[in-house]
Design an enzyme around this catalytic site. Sequence first.
Site, mmCIF file in Angstrom:
data_model
loop_
_atom_site.group_PDB
_atom_site.id
_atom_site.type_symbol
_atom_site.label_atom_id
_atom_site.label_comp_id
_atom_site.label_asym_id
_atom_site.label_seq_id
_atom_site.Cartn_x
_atom_site.Cartn_y
_atom_site.Cartn_z
ATOM 1 C CG HIS A 144 -5.197 -6.253 -0.405
ATOM 2 N ND1 HIS A 144 -6.417 -6.101 0.202
ATOM 3 C CD2 HIS A 144 -5.369 -7.179 -1.388
ATOM 4 C CE1 HIS A 144 -7.300 -6.895 -0.403
ATOM 5 N NE2 HIS A 144 -6.690 -7.560 -1.369
ATOM 6 C CG ASN A 168 -3.507 -2.540 6.737
ATOM 7 O OD1 ASN A 168 -3.360 -2.148 5.594
ATOM 8 N ND2 ASN A 168 -4.522 -3.297 7.117
ATOM 9 C CD GLU A 203 -8.934 -8.723 -3.771
ATOM 10 O OE1 GLU A 203 -9.809 -8.514 -2.917
ATOM 11 O OE2 GLU A 203 -7.814 -9.194 -3.479
ATOM 12 C CE LYS A 216 -3.827 -2.418 2.292
ATOM 13 N NZ LYS A 216 -4.873 -2.338 3.359
ATOM 14 C CE1 TYR A 251 -9.322 -2.436 0.080
ATOM 15 C CE2 TYR A 251 -8.632 -0.542 -1.210
ATOM 16 C CZ TYR A 251 -8.319 -1.651 -0.450
ATOM 17 O OH TYR A 251 -7.008 -1.982 -0.209
HETATM 18 P P1 CMP Z 1 -7.497 -4.638 4.102
HETATM 19 O O1 CMP Z 1 -8.050 -5.732 4.947
HETATM 20 O O2 CMP Z 1 -6.349 -4.892 3.209
HETATM 21 O O3 CMP Z 1 -8.694 -4.041 3.228
HETATM 22 C C1 CMP Z 1 -9.674 -3.211 3.834
HETATM 23 C C2 CMP Z 1 -8.951 -2.111 4.536
HETATM 24 O O4 CMP Z 1 -9.757 -1.184 5.211
HETATM 25 C C3 CMP Z 1 -8.090 -2.690 5.639
HETATM 26 O O5 CMP Z 1 -7.057 -3.454 5.074
HETATM 27 C C4 CMP Z 1 -7.677 -1.440 6.359
HETATM 28 O O6 CMP Z 1 -6.615 -0.786 5.676
HETATM 29 C C5 CMP Z 1 -8.936 -0.600 6.210
HETATM 30 N N1 CMP Z 1 -9.646 -0.617 7.468
HETATM 31 C C6 CMP Z 1 -10.273 -1.644 8.060
HETATM 32 N N2 CMP Z 1 -10.806 -1.283 9.212
HETATM 33 C C7 CMP Z 1 -10.519 0.015 9.377
HETATM 34 C C8 CMP Z 1 -10.803 0.964 10.372
HETATM 35 N N3 CMP Z 1 -11.521 0.637 11.459
HETATM 36 N N4 CMP Z 1 -10.342 2.209 10.208
HETATM 37 C C9 CMP Z 1 -9.633 2.552 9.103
HETATM 38 N N5 CMP Z 1 -9.340 1.680 8.115
HETATM 39 C C10 CMP Z 1 -9.764 0.440 8.266
#
Ligand code: CMP
Length: 138
Positions: A116, A113, A127, A10, A50
């Site tokens: 992905h 984070n 995807e 990311k 998303y």
């Molecule tokens: P990922 O699971 O890769 O894809 C969905 C993303 O949404 C997740 O990683 C996080 O980056 C983001 N995400 C999920 N929960 C939250 C949250 N509570 N606040 C902000 N971002 C979130």
Amino acid sequence: MTNRTFTMIKPDGVENGHIGAILEKITASGFRIVAMKLTQMTKADAETFYAVHNERPFFGELVEFMTRGPIVAAVLEKENAVADFRTLIGATNPADAAEGTIRALYATSMGENAVHGSDSDENAAIESAFHFAGREMF
Ligand code: CMP
């Protein structure tokens, strides 16, 4: 069974200079890279990618974040790729991610984070096709 998963490093992972370290961890863990590119998602791309999260309170923040800079998109192949890759990256929230996982090492927050990983074989195929043409997957 050998199968495939889709990953993105990311924008935070790219900005923080972690492309090389993350790819090293991925290949050292037995994943073969079968497609890869540096690219940037448009707002429309991120909203589509998303779409499953579009009712969530963090959706706007997620789209903003995922479009703010380049990402590394890749397709990975390995026995049990989807589940093993999710183990390798760790929990969504880096505070909960197991020691040594990519998110424990390189993620900064729940939203930013670092990586992905697809959550199912079906989503891995969807995807991968979103980011790569058939001739770009080897
Ligand atoms: P990922 O699971 O890769 O894809 C969905 C993303 O949404 C997740 O990683 C996080 O980056 C983001 N995400 C999920 N929960 C939250 C949250 N509570 N606040 C902000 N971002 C979130």
